[in-house]
Enzyme design. Structure first.
Site, PDB file in Angstrom:
ATOM      1  CE  LYS A 170      -3.428  -2.342   2.561  1.00  0.00           C
ATOM      2  NZ  LYS A 170      -4.273  -2.411   3.452  1.00  0.00           N
ATOM      3  CD  GLN A 225      -2.839  -4.500   6.577  1.00  0.00           C
ATOM      4  OE1 GLN A 225      -3.523  -3.158   6.244  1.00  0.00           O
ATOM      5  NE2 GLN A 225      -3.669  -5.336   6.680  1.00  0.00           N
ATOM      6  CG  ASP A 246      -9.446  -0.127   4.897  1.00  0.00           C
ATOM      7  OD1 ASP A 246      -8.945   0.136   4.034  1.00  0.00           O
ATOM      8  OD2 ASP A 246      -8.230  -0.534   5.589  1.00  0.00           O
TER       9      ASP A 246
END
Ligand code: NAD
Length: 285
Positions: free
Chosen positions: A54, A98, A121
């Site tokens: 990412k 994460q 997200d």
């Protein structure tokens, strides 16, 4: 029939190229690059690889990199403090925590610590609520990426019968909402669904996101259907999905491969969300 293969790698590369141009324009106009903060807690090897990918993709697109790596013994308060610090930093457009977090730390509360405006997200309760109500907001990356893939192949969503296998907050549930907003008729199948094949067999668009290798076989698929495989499983033979690719591609009209289908879209959409968050905050400023 042999299905048309939807090349997620290519679609994602196109999205990333376009995005890099849009990021450059944004940075020139505002004098500040969009910023993505990634938070990794502990030493989970798969998570380390995901976060590294990412960050690399973000940097390649011209997005500023803010990374925090916390030790595995961090408390929920430690993580919340880092989220708060990044939330207050005007150079950070988006924050990504994460998952999974180390055992014993509840993720839902910490995710909700991320302000909706920086929730790249799309997993906070606020973002889920905005999606449920069809209001503007940042959408979860994998489901959004799937919609982009369907559009890239000119698959008609409006009026189609879409069956989503899986109802997780990460994939199945938000994808069902996105398809509904695009005027599909949506059925959500899950672990308690009786006679899965009788339901999936009716689908014009079939999305397999159950996390079970080879769950979807030719007998689950209507001839000509678009089959999107979200599953990722590491086997001795390499990565496989939830769909038995060889036999399903002989029946379906379109199919996504694993690897190279949905996977690459997730990061491309994360970068897209980061730019959107930066644009929204530059308008608000
Ligand atoms: P999850 O375990 O949270 O959810 C699985 C869902 O599938 C549940 O809602 C469950 O009810 C349903 N299910 C389980 N068994 C079933 C069965 N026999 N029949 C029908 N439904 C069943 O998983 P998740 O986080 O949604 O991920 C699903 C898969 O997608 C995993 O393989 C994961 O690795 C993969 N994934 C891929 C990406 C990507 O970028 N490609 C992103 C996220 C997840």
């Amino acid at each position: 029939m042999t299905a048309v293969v939807i090349d997620g790698k290519k679609v994602a590369a196109d999205v990333r190229d376009r995005l890099a141009r849009d990021v450059a324009t944004f940075t020139q106009r505002t004098g500040k690059a969009p910023g993505l903060a990634t938070i990794l807690v502990g030493e989970d090897p798969a998570s380390e690889v995901y976060v590294a990918n990412k960050r690399r993709s973000a940097i390649a697109a011209g997005i500023a990199d803010f990374h925090r790596h916390l030790p595995a013994n961090s408390t929920a308060d430690d993580i919340a403090a880092v989220i708060d610090e990044l939330a207050d930093n005007d150079d950070v457009s988006g924050i990504l925590l994460q998952l999974p977090l180390p055992a014993g730390i509840e993720s839902a509360k910490l995710i909700d610590h991320i302000p909706a405006a920086k929730d790249v997200d799309g997993l906070t309760t606020m973002s889920a609520g905005l999606l449920a109500r069809g209001e503007a907001g940042l959408r979860p990356c994998t489901p959004s990426g799937i919609i982009t893939l369907l559009d890239s192949a000119n698959i008609t969503i409006e009026g189609a019968l879409a069956v989503v296998v899986g109802r997780s907050q990460l994939v199945g549930a938000p994808l069902a909402q996105l398809l509904l907003h695009r005027n599909a008729t949506v059925v959500i199948a899950h672990s308690r669904t009786a006679d899965l094949a009788s339901i999936t067999k009716q689908a014009d668009i079939l999305v397999a996101a159950a996390g079970i290798p080879a769950l979807v076989t030719a007998e689950h698929v209507k001839p000509g259907a678009a089959v999107i495989d979200v599953g990722i499983h590491r086997t001795e033979a390499g990565l496989v999905g939830d769909v038995l690719y060889d036999e399903v591609s002989a029946v379906a009209g379109w199919i996504t491969p694993v690897p190279g289908g949905v996977g690459p879209m997730t990061i491309a959409t994360l970068l897209h969300n980061t730019l959107r968050a930066a644009e929204a905050s530059s308008v608000a400023a």
